[in-house]
Design a protein around this motif. Structure first.
Motif, short mmCIF file in Angstrom:
data_model
loop_
_atom_site.label_atom_id
_atom_site.label_comp_id
_atom_site.label_asym_id
_atom_site.label_seq_id
_atom_site.Cartn_x
_atom_site.Cartn_y
_atom_site.Cartn_z
N MET A 1 0.88 -0.92 -0.13
CA MET A 1 -0.19 -0.02 -0.57
C MET A 1 1.15 1.43 0.37
SD MET A 1 -3.25 0.74 2.08
CE MET A 1 -4.68 -0.09 2.18
N MET A 2 0.36 2.60 -0.67
CA MET A 2 1.29 3.59 -0.03
C MET A 2 0.68 4.24 0.89
SD MET A 2 0.23 5.18 -4.62
CE MET A 2 1.31 5.24 -5.40
N THR A 3 1.59 5.10 1.00
CA THR A 3 1.70 5.55 1.81
C THR A 3 0.82 7.20 1.39
OG1 THR A 3 3.82 7.11 1.30
CG2 THR A 3 3.83 5.52 2.94
N ARG A 4 0.73 7.99 2.22
CA ARG A 4 -0.18 9.53 2.00
C ARG A 4 1.03 9.95 0.78
NH1 ARG A 4 -3.14 13.28 5.29
NH2 ARG A 4 -4.50 14.11 3.87
N GLN A 5 2.31 9.92 1.24
CA GLN A 5 3.46 11.08 0.92
C GLN A 5 3.28 10.33 -1.15
OE1 GLN A 5 3.97 13.88 1.82
NE2 GLN A 5 6.07 14.35 -0.45
N GLU A 6 3.33 9.32 -0.47
CA GLU A 6 3.42 8.91 -3.11
C GLU A 6 1.85 8.73 -3.60
OE1 GLU A 6 3.93 4.85 -1.35
OE2 GLU A 6 6.27 4.87 -1.44
N ALA A 7 1.19 8.59 -2.91
CA ALA A 7 -0.05 9.04 -3.38
C ALA A 7 -0.15 10.44 -4.07
CB ALA A 7 -1.37 8.88 -2.26
N VAL A 8 -0.05 11.59 -2.81
CA VAL A 8 -0.18 12.77 -3.54
C VAL A 8 1.28 13.08 -4.26
CG1 VAL A 8 0.63 15.11 -2.50
CG2 VAL A 8 -0.93 13.82 -1.41
N VAL A 9 1.92 12.41 -4.44
CA VAL A 9 3.08 12.23 -5.76
C VAL A 9 2.67 12.28 -6.37
CG1 VAL A 9 5.77 12.24 -6.29
CG2 VAL A 9 4.72 13.19 -4.02
N SER A 10 1.57 10.49 -6.93
CA SER A 10 1.44 10.19 -7.78
C SER A 10 0.29 10.89 -8.65
CB SER A 10 0.93 8.94 -7.38
OG SER A 10 0.29 8.10 -8.70
N ILE A 11 -0.55 11.21 -7.32
CA ILE A 11 -1.82 12.16 -7.95
C ILE A 11 -1.32 12.76 -8.76
CG2 ILE A 11 -3.08 14.25 -8.01
CD1 ILE A 11 -4.31 11.36 -5.63
N GLN A 12 -0.17 14.23 -8.05
CA GLN A 12 0.34 15.13 -8.47
C GLN A 12 0.83 15.05 -10.06
OE1 GLN A 12 3.07 16.88 -5.86
NE2 GLN A 12 1.70 18.25 -4.94
#
Length: 145
Positions: A1-12
């Motif tokens: 699972m992704m961390t929140r930071q990784e999810a934000v970077v992925s969305i950006q």
């Protein structure tokens, strides 16, 4: 699972790539529109040059045909004038010859009682001679019938 930071970077990253793709798409569409316009301008220029060249060719051909027509007309007219002059010379000599070599004789006569009246008109060239003469006719007396 992704961390929140990784999810934000992925969305950006996805959002930036979408913006870049959209920008590139708009740039490509604008470039395509400009290229289409430029090709249309070049085609119109080529067509104008083609029509101008064709018009120039037609004008030159027309001028050449007109000039040839004038030259042919001039040659025919010159030949006609020479023939006309020759015909006039021949006619002049023929008329002069006829007047000087062939005269004509014209006249009439009438007989009254024992007299012959004769009127002649003789033409030899430009000279006309008129002769009028009366001559008595010897008429034999008829003896005792």
């Amino acid at each position: 699972m992704m961390t929140r930071q990784e999810a934000v970077v992925s969305i950006q990253a996805w959002w930036r790539s979408t913006l870049v793709r959209r920008t590139l798409l708009h740039a490509a569409l604008r470039a395509s529109i400009i290229q289409r316009w430029w090709r249309q301008v070049l085609a119109l220029q080529r067509e104008k040059r083609r029509l101008a060249t064709l018009d120039l060719y037609v004008r030159k051909e027309w001028a050449v045909v007109r000039l040839q027509s004038w030259v042919r007309m001039w040659c025919v007219r010159l030949r006609y004038c020479r023939l006309l002059h020759a015909a006039r010379i021949i006619q002049g000599y023929w008329r002069w010859h006829n007047c000087h070599t062939r005269g004509f004789l014209q006249g009439h006569y009438d007989i009254k009682e024992n007299e012959l009246n004769l009127q002649l008109e003789i033409s030899l060239g430009p000279q006309i001679c008129k002769v009028q003469q009366s001559t008595s006719l010897p008429i034999k007396e008829q003896s005792g019938l």
